[in-house]
Design a protein around this motif. Structure first.
Motif, PDB file in Angstrom:
ATOM      1  N   GLU A 264      43.173-108.200 -13.604  1.00 54.28           N
ATOM      2  CA  GLU A 264      43.987-107.316 -14.791  1.00 54.28           C
ATOM      3  C   GLU A 264      43.116-106.161 -15.009  1.00 54.28           C
ATOM      4  N   GLY A 265      41.763-106.586 -14.915  1.00 55.83           N
ATOM      5  CA  GLY A 265      40.875-105.348 -15.174  1.00 55.83           C
ATOM      6  C   GLY A 265      40.759-104.152 -13.962  1.00 55.83           C
ATOM      7  N   PHE A 266      40.937-104.694 -12.887  1.00 54.65           N
ATOM      8  CA  PHE A 266      41.140-103.622 -11.762  1.00 54.65           C
ATOM      9  C   PHE A 266      42.502-103.068 -11.894  1.00 54.65           C
ATOM     10  N   ALA A 267      43.388-103.625 -12.069  1.00 49.93           N
ATOM     11  CA  ALA A 267      44.760-103.140 -12.159  1.00 49.93           C
ATOM     12  C   ALA A 267      44.749-102.104 -13.191  1.00 49.93           C
ATOM     13  N   ALA A 268      44.426-102.441 -14.500  1.00 52.45           N
ATOM     14  CA  ALA A 268      44.317-101.467 -15.582  1.00 52.45           C
ATOM     15  C   ALA A 268      43.476-100.143 -15.305  1.00 52.45           C
ATOM     16  N   ASP A 269      41.930-100.469 -14.805  1.00 53.94           N
ATOM     17  CA  ASP A 269      41.070 -99.404 -14.515  1.00 53.94           C
ATOM     18  C   ASP A 269      41.425 -98.423 -13.574  1.00 53.94           C
ATOM     19  N   ARG A 270      42.317 -99.042 -12.501  1.00 49.49           N
ATOM     20  CA  ARG A 270      42.500 -98.220 -11.243  1.00 49.49           C
ATOM     21  C   ARG A 270      44.088 -97.652 -11.257  1.00 49.49           C
ATOM     22  N   ASP A 271      44.744 -97.827 -12.305  1.00 51.02           N
ATOM     23  CA  ASP A 271      46.114 -97.772 -12.621  1.00 51.02           C
ATOM     24  C   ASP A 271      46.981 -98.419 -11.282  1.00 51.02           C
ATOM     25  N   LEU A 272      46.879 -99.538 -11.110  1.00 51.81           N
ATOM     26  CA  LEU A 272      47.330-100.148  -9.880  1.00 51.81           C
ATOM     27  C   LEU A 272      48.923-100.966 -10.130  1.00 51.81           C
ATOM     28  N   LYS A 273      49.661-100.476  -9.493  1.00 53.72           N
ATOM     29  CA  LYS A 273      51.242-100.996  -9.805  1.00 53.72           C
ATOM     30  C   LYS A 273      51.366-102.363  -9.414  1.00 53.72           C
ATOM     31  N   GLY A 274      50.580-102.970  -8.024  1.00 55.16           N
ATOM     32  CA  GLY A 274      50.564-104.108  -7.835  1.00 55.16           C
ATOM     33  C   GLY A 274      49.318-104.420  -7.069  1.00 55.16           C
ATOM     34  N   LEU A 275      49.222-105.593  -6.390  1.00 54.92           N
ATOM     35  CA  LEU A 275      48.262-106.279  -5.788  1.00 54.92           C
ATOM     36  C   LEU A 275      48.655-107.039  -4.654  1.00 54.92           C
ATOM     37  N   ALA A 276      47.765-107.017  -3.579  1.00 58.69           N
ATOM     38  CA  ALA A 276      48.020-107.508  -2.321  1.00 58.69           C
ATOM     39  C   ALA A 276      46.774-108.199  -2.160  1.00 58.69           C
ATOM     40  N   VAL A 277      46.689-109.673  -2.124  1.00 61.22           N
ATOM     41  CA  VAL A 277      45.464-110.532  -2.442  1.00 61.22           C
ATOM     42  C   VAL A 277      45.151-111.314  -1.267  1.00 61.22           C
ATOM     43  N   ARG A 278      44.055-111.561  -0.609  1.00 62.63           N
ATOM     44  CA  ARG A 278      43.681-112.334   0.310  1.00 62.63           C
ATOM     45  C   ARG A 278      43.336-113.640  -0.471  1.00 62.63           C
ATOM     46  N   CYS A 279      44.185-114.572  -0.561  1.00 61.74           N
ATOM     47  CA  CYS A 279      44.037-115.639  -1.663  1.00 61.74           C
ATOM     48  C   CYS A 279      43.337-116.685  -1.107  1.00 61.74           C
ATOM     49  N   TRP A 280      43.081-116.880   0.171  1.00 59.53           N
ATOM     50  CA  TRP A 280      42.152-117.841   1.057  1.00 59.53           C
ATOM     51  C   TRP A 280      41.669-117.313   2.298  1.00 59.53           C
ATOM     52  N   PRO A 281      40.581-118.057   2.653  1.00 59.21           N
ATOM     53  CA  PRO A 281      39.695-118.876   2.096  1.00 59.21           C
ATOM     54  C   PRO A 281      38.665-118.754   1.211  1.00 59.21           C
ATOM     55  N   GLU A 282      38.288-117.447   1.133  1.00 61.35           N
ATOM     56  CA  GLU A 282      37.217-117.229   0.440  1.00 61.35           C
ATOM     57  C   GLU A 282      37.345-117.730  -1.058  1.00 61.35           C
ATOM     58  N   MET A 283      38.544-117.472  -1.695  1.00 57.06           N
ATOM     59  CA  MET A 283      38.722-117.682  -3.180  1.00 57.06           C
ATOM     60  C   MET A 283      38.161-119.317  -3.397  1.00 57.06           C
ATOM     61  N   PHE A 284      38.610-120.058  -2.452  1.00 60.51           N
ATOM     62  CA  PHE A 284      38.209-121.476  -2.617  1.00 60.51           C
ATOM     63  C   PHE A 284      36.809-121.511  -1.789  1.00 60.51           C
ATOM     64  N   THR A 285      36.359-121.113  -0.800  1.00 61.84           N
ATOM     65  CA  THR A 285      35.268-121.617  -0.450  1.00 61.84           C
ATOM     66  C   THR A 285      33.964-120.763  -0.843  1.00 61.84           C
ATOM     67  N   ASP A 286      34.042-119.571  -1.176  1.00 65.99           N
ATOM     68  CA  ASP A 286      33.165-118.857  -1.764  1.00 65.99           C
ATOM     69  C   ASP A 286      32.965-118.749  -3.380  1.00 65.99           C
TER      70      ASP A 286
END
Length: 468
Positions: A264-286
């Motif tokens: 939410e903070g990155f989207a607001a700070d950088r005026d981003l209209k959408g996000l494409a997220v590498r949601c695995w594996p690092e979100m879980f493992t790291d």
């Protein structure tokens, strides 16, 4: 003369391995009963090293056909490597699984979809079959592929109707909202996900959209630094919408809510209209949580999020959201059943809460493979839906469209899912998807929005592929 077939059974250990082994054994037994001579390993190939070793073992064999058993979902990296290494014709056999309400144990249809897209972009043809090992005609269908068949085939629907002035107005407004917009790319797409590749210059020329890279470690650092009172405030809001937060691991839940606040903070700070997220594996493992729930919360706020860093998926969702006037969600198609004439849209638990069926109110869930929160589990509400994808299939940009009716049905798999009946037979829709080499991610929104999307495609200079 019966063709000699090399078989390579591909799988991943994050799925239900005993069930995958059972399905592969049943498939080999069906081929044996049919008198089909096969060579190659019969144990599941879980990684690149095992697949490379299997290819080496086939080096001296004379084979007429190479059959990839898509036993579970896998990325397409080894599929493409196999296609580069073997001269014989290729086919892919994937197995359905029951819609039993539990975890998605194989996700083989999605793996088949990903593989066909990657092979299409690599310029390699491959036959395909989506059938249970005990299906009466499965072995005969494999033999037909080995003798030169390509599997079920169907053509896109041909349409000639003109778009209305109102459709044009809606398209113009949506495209104006995209021009100059920036998408946040969190990390990079996983290896073997050709569906998620993109070229910045091509994307800018197509839709006027730019991409803002964000490193995963930046997200993790911002999440860790989030004040505890801000996280508590977020939890209080989430608890009003999602039941059962107290039933999941509380430290992991805290980290997941921190990821939401960081995105939410990155989207607001950088005026981003959408996000494409590498949601695995690092979100879980790291870091130690799931991003699915946070991404659904962002999508509900009007900042669509795509799994697996799928930039074109985010752009499609943003376009569809602008036209629909409500959230658009990026989903996998994980099953197509000709017998019931239905398909299943699914993702781990990242749907916007406004899509929930009142009969299945959202509840907290853990990721089916990685066993961490936060995911929102519910079934999708019944009603008319539009499916869209700005596609790069066969390395040529196009707009893919379909209409369907979301049905009220028991939850097919854990996470968020919905059963749909397309405006065309499910088997034909699947055949067009495979023969056109389409992506495994499509955007979904409620309502009928194809006329405005056709107008947008015309303005973008895109070929239109009508699934229904």
């Amino acid at each position: 003369m019966t063709p000699r077939i090399a078989v390579l059974p591909l799988a991943r250990p994050t799925f239900d391995v005993p069930y995958a082994q059972e399905m592969a054994a049943a498939a080999f037994a069906a081929l044996d009963r049919a008198g089909i001579a096969t060579v190659g390993p019969r144990e599941l190939l879980f990684d690149a090293a095992a697949t490379e070793a299997a290819l080496e073992g086939l080096a001296g064999e004379q084979v007429d056909f190479v059959l990839l058993m898509q036993v579970t979902f896998t990325d397409a990296s080894m599929t493409v490597k196999i296609a580069e290494r073997v001269a014989a014709p290729l086919g892919i056999w994937a197995f359905p699984e029951p819609r039993a309400g539990g975890r998605l144990r194989l996700n083989a249809f999605c793996g088949l979809n990903l593989a066909k897209h990657a092979l299409g972009r690599a310029g390699r043809k491959a036959g395909w079959l989506y059938a249970a090992p005990d299906a009466p005609e499965a072995a005969a269908d494999i033999l037909a592929m080995a003798r030169g068949g390509q599997g079920p085939a169907a053509e896109p629907v041909a349409r000639s109707e003109a778009t209305s002035a109102e459709d044009g107005r809606r398209a113009d407004a949506a495209l104006a909202a995209l021009r100059g917009a920036r998408i946040g790319l969190v990390g990079e797409h996983p290896a073997g996900f050709d569906t998620c590749r993109y070229e910045p210059a091509a994307l800018s020329a197509l839709a006027g959209v730019g991409v803002e890279p964000i490193r995963l470690d930046e997200v993790f650092a911002r999440a860790r630094a989030m004040p505890a009172d801000a996280v508590a405030q977020t939890r209080a809001g989430v608890s009003r919408d999602i039941a059962g937060l107290e039933g999941v691991d509380q430290d992991q839940l805290d980290r997941s809510l921190r990821v939401y606040r960081a995105l939410e903070g990155f989207a607001a700070d950088r005026d981003l209209k959408g996000l494409a997220v590498r949601c695995w594996p690092e979100m879980f493992t790291d870091y130690g949580c799931a991003a699915c729930g946070p991404m659904g919360m962002m999508t509900e706020k009007g900042v669509p999020c795509a799994c697996e860093a799928d930039v074109y998926g985010t752009v499609t969702s943003l376009l569809l959201q602008e036209i629909a006037g409500e959230p658009a969600w990026l989903v996998d198609i994980v099953d197509m059943d000709a017998a019931s004439d239905t398909g299943v849209f699914w993702h781990c638990g990242s749907a916007p809460l406004s899509m929930a069926d009142p009969a299945t109110p959202p509840e907290a869930q853990i990721h089916s493979n990685r066993r961490m929160p936060l995911l929102a589990q519910f079934g999708l509400r019944p009603g008319r839906v539009t499916v869209a994808r700005i596609s790069q299939a066969m390395n040529a940009p196009k707009m893919v469209l379909a209409g369907a009716e979301m049905l009220r049905a028991p939850l097919s798999f854990t996470g968020t899912s919905g059963v749909v009946r397309f405006d065309r037979a499910a088997g034909e829709v699947a055949a067009v998807m495979m023969e056109q080499g389409l992506e495994h991610h499509v955007a979904l929104a409620y309502g009928e929005h194809r006329p405005a999307l056709r107008a947008a495609a015309q303005r973008m200079g895109l070929e239109i592929v009508e699934l229904t």
